[in-house]
Write an enzyme that holds these catalytic residues in place. Structure first.
Site, mmCIF file in Angstrom:
data_model
loop_
_atom_site.group_PDB
_atom_site.id
_atom_site.type_symbol
_atom_site.label_atom_id
_atom_site.label_comp_id
_atom_site.label_asym_id
_atom_site.label_seq_id
_atom_site.Cartn_x
_atom_site.Cartn_y
_atom_site.Cartn_z
ATOM 1 N N SER A 144 96.859 29.938 4.261
ATOM 2 C CA SER A 144 96.323 31.107 3.573
ATOM 3 C C SER A 144 95.517 30.758 2.328
ATOM 4 C CB SER A 144 97.447 32.073 3.183
ATOM 5 O OG SER A 144 98.165 31.585 2.077
ATOM 6 N N LYS B 58 100.167 31.596 -4.147
ATOM 7 C CA LYS B 58 99.098 32.590 -4.054
ATOM 8 C C LYS B 58 98.367 32.715 -5.391
ATOM 9 C CE LYS B 58 99.674 34.222 0.160
ATOM 10 N NZ LYS B 58 100.530 33.108 0.575
#
Length: 240
Positions: free
Chosen positions: A161, A199
């Protein structure tokens, strides 16, 4: 002669390399220079490269080396710096637990200083995985990669991701332990006290948004009290 925006960007990259040992992402550059899109950053990067101030390293995502600085930033016409982001070839590891302080540095006349950092586990660059809670082994990290303040630890990345930020599955990320971060920083976030993920963080309307760097993954938003920052990315090591 550099334009003000070119000079501001060069100064920002230089400052981040000195502090963290890793250049900022294009998103971080965009935020720092208050630009609306990454295309403006691409143009500034190209201009700095054409003028011989920086060099982008081939086949290395997010790898920028500063070749020289203008006098206004403490350089001279023939000055060069060696703060480029150069991943070391090290074996990836598994792990997980409370962060431990790095061991004493090891130096010889022919080798740079290194520190032994704990590999704390596998961190999800995808959907969150189980929380990190046990150290598995130590890994040698070049001391120049670490910022001067705080404890550091390492994690093995699992998932894709964050690939647009140059972070691939199997990479080792170096994390500075902290419970604070600025919008746009890449952080280790503990979600709902049980799941950890890597993230980019943003604060939006009283909530925390954890944003991927891959369009295949949606941004996940949580109440502020459900997200704890465990550290901020300061370096990356890749095995080939």
């Amino acid at each position: 002669m550099l334009t003000k925006k070119q000079l501001d960007l060069l100064e920002f990259i230089h400052r981040r390399l000195k502090a963290d040992g890793v250049p900022p992402s294009f998103d971080e550059m965009k935020i720092a220079l208050d630009l609306r899109s990454k295309s403006g950053i691409h143009r500034l990067i190209t201009a700095l490269e054409e003028r011989g101030f920086i060099r982008r390293l081939a086949h290395r995502a997010r790898a920028i080396e500063i070749l020289r600085l203008p006098e206004s930033l403490g350089g001279s016409a023939d000055s060069a710096t060696s703060h480029g982001f150069k991943p070391e070839v090290l074996n990836g590891g598994r792990a997980s637990a409370p962060a431990a302080a790095p061991s004493a540095s090891v130096t010889t006349a022919s080798t740079p200083a290194v520190l032994e950092l704990p590999v704390m586990g596998r961190i999800a660059a995808g959907v969150p995985i189980e929380a990190i809670n046990q150290v598995s082994h130590q890994i040698a990290i070049p001391q120049a990669m670490l910022s001067s303040a705080g404890h550091h630890y390492a994690l093995e990345v699992r998932g894709d991701s964050m690939i647009d930020a140059g972070i691939n599955d199997g990479d080792i990320v170096v994390i500075r332990e902290t419970d604070t971060a600025d919008d746009g920083d890449i952080v280790v976030a503990l979600v709902q006290n049980e799941e950890a993920t890597l993230k980019r963080i943003f604060r939006r309307d009283g909530a925390i948004a954890l944003e991927a760097e891959n369009p295949a993954y949606e941004t996940r938003t949580y109440p502020e009290d459900q997200v704890q920052i465990q550290g901020r990315l300061v370096g990356l090591i890749r095995s080939y």
